[in-house]
Motif scaffolding. Structure first.
Motif, PDB file in Angstrom:
ATOM      1  N   THR A   1     -57.747 -15.488  61.568  1.00  0.00           N
ATOM      2  CA  THR A   1     -57.879 -15.970  60.190  1.00  0.00           C
ATOM      3  C   THR A   1     -57.140 -15.067  59.219  1.00  0.00           C
ATOM      4  OG1 THR A   1     -60.004 -17.004  60.674  1.00  0.00           O
ATOM      5  CG2 THR A   1     -59.521 -16.534  58.359  1.00  0.00           C
TER       6      THR A   1
ATOM      7  N   HIS B   1     -61.574 -14.439  66.004  1.00  0.00           N
ATOM      8  CA  HIS B   1     -61.445 -15.390  64.900  1.00  0.00           C
ATOM      9  C   HIS B   1     -61.106 -14.694  63.585  1.00  0.00           C
ATOM     10  CE1 HIS B   1     -65.603 -14.017  64.854  1.00  0.00           C
ATOM     11  NE2 HIS B   1     -65.642 -14.315  63.578  1.00  0.00           N
ATOM     12  N   LYS B   2     -61.625 -13.492  63.380  1.00  0.00           N
ATOM     13  CA  LYS B   2     -61.314 -12.750  62.152  1.00  0.00           C
ATOM     14  C   LYS B   2     -59.862 -12.301  62.146  1.00  0.00           C
ATOM     15  CE  LYS B   2     -65.859 -11.251  60.797  1.00  0.00           C
ATOM     16  NZ  LYS B   2     -66.643 -10.195  60.198  1.00  0.00           N
TER      17      LYS B   2
END
Length: 134
Positions: free
Chosen positions: A38, A34-35
């Protein structure tokens, strides 16, 4: 110089850019996809020029489905090369803009790591090679 991209050209550009970030997500060994997604997406949404306008358009969704990393790479790496070829031919400054946008996105995607894994490093090499193959 004015450049007009077809809907197909725009889809290929978006596939290439967002696909590069997706390849890094697939190559992640940290368990924090997710990092990566993002940070990479924020970098892409910060693009300027024609590339920024195309990436910001609300249009047909990019198909980045694949059952394996190899299937995703088979779709994304040629899209990177095709986009660079098209832009080199029609608007060289936009080709430079696209290349730097993708490289910033893959760099941003890795900012959560002290040192990228060998898998991530190899994927970055493949993405860069696809950009430079045009």
């Amino acid at each position: 110089m004015s450049i007009t991209l077809t809907d197909s050209d725009k889809l290929t550009l978006r596939t290439a850019a967002y696909g590069a970030v997706s390849l890094l997500v697939a190559a992640d060994a940290t368990g924090k996809p997710h990092k990566i997604a993002t940070n990479g997406s924020i970098a892409l949404s910060s693009a300027t020029g024609l590339v920024g306008h195309v990436l910001a358009e609300k249009s047909k969704p990019v198909n980045l489905n694949g059952k394996t990393v190899a299937e995703l790479a088979d779709h994304v790496l040629p899209a990177l090369t095709a986009t660079m070829s098209l832009l080199n031919e029609q608007a060289p400054t936009e080709a430079d803009n696209f290349r730097s946008t993708v490289l910033v996105a893959i760099e941003a995607a890795q900012t959560h790591q002290d040192k990228p894994s060998p898998t991530m490093t190899e994927m970055v090499r493949k993405i860069t090679a696809a950009l430079d193959a045009a």
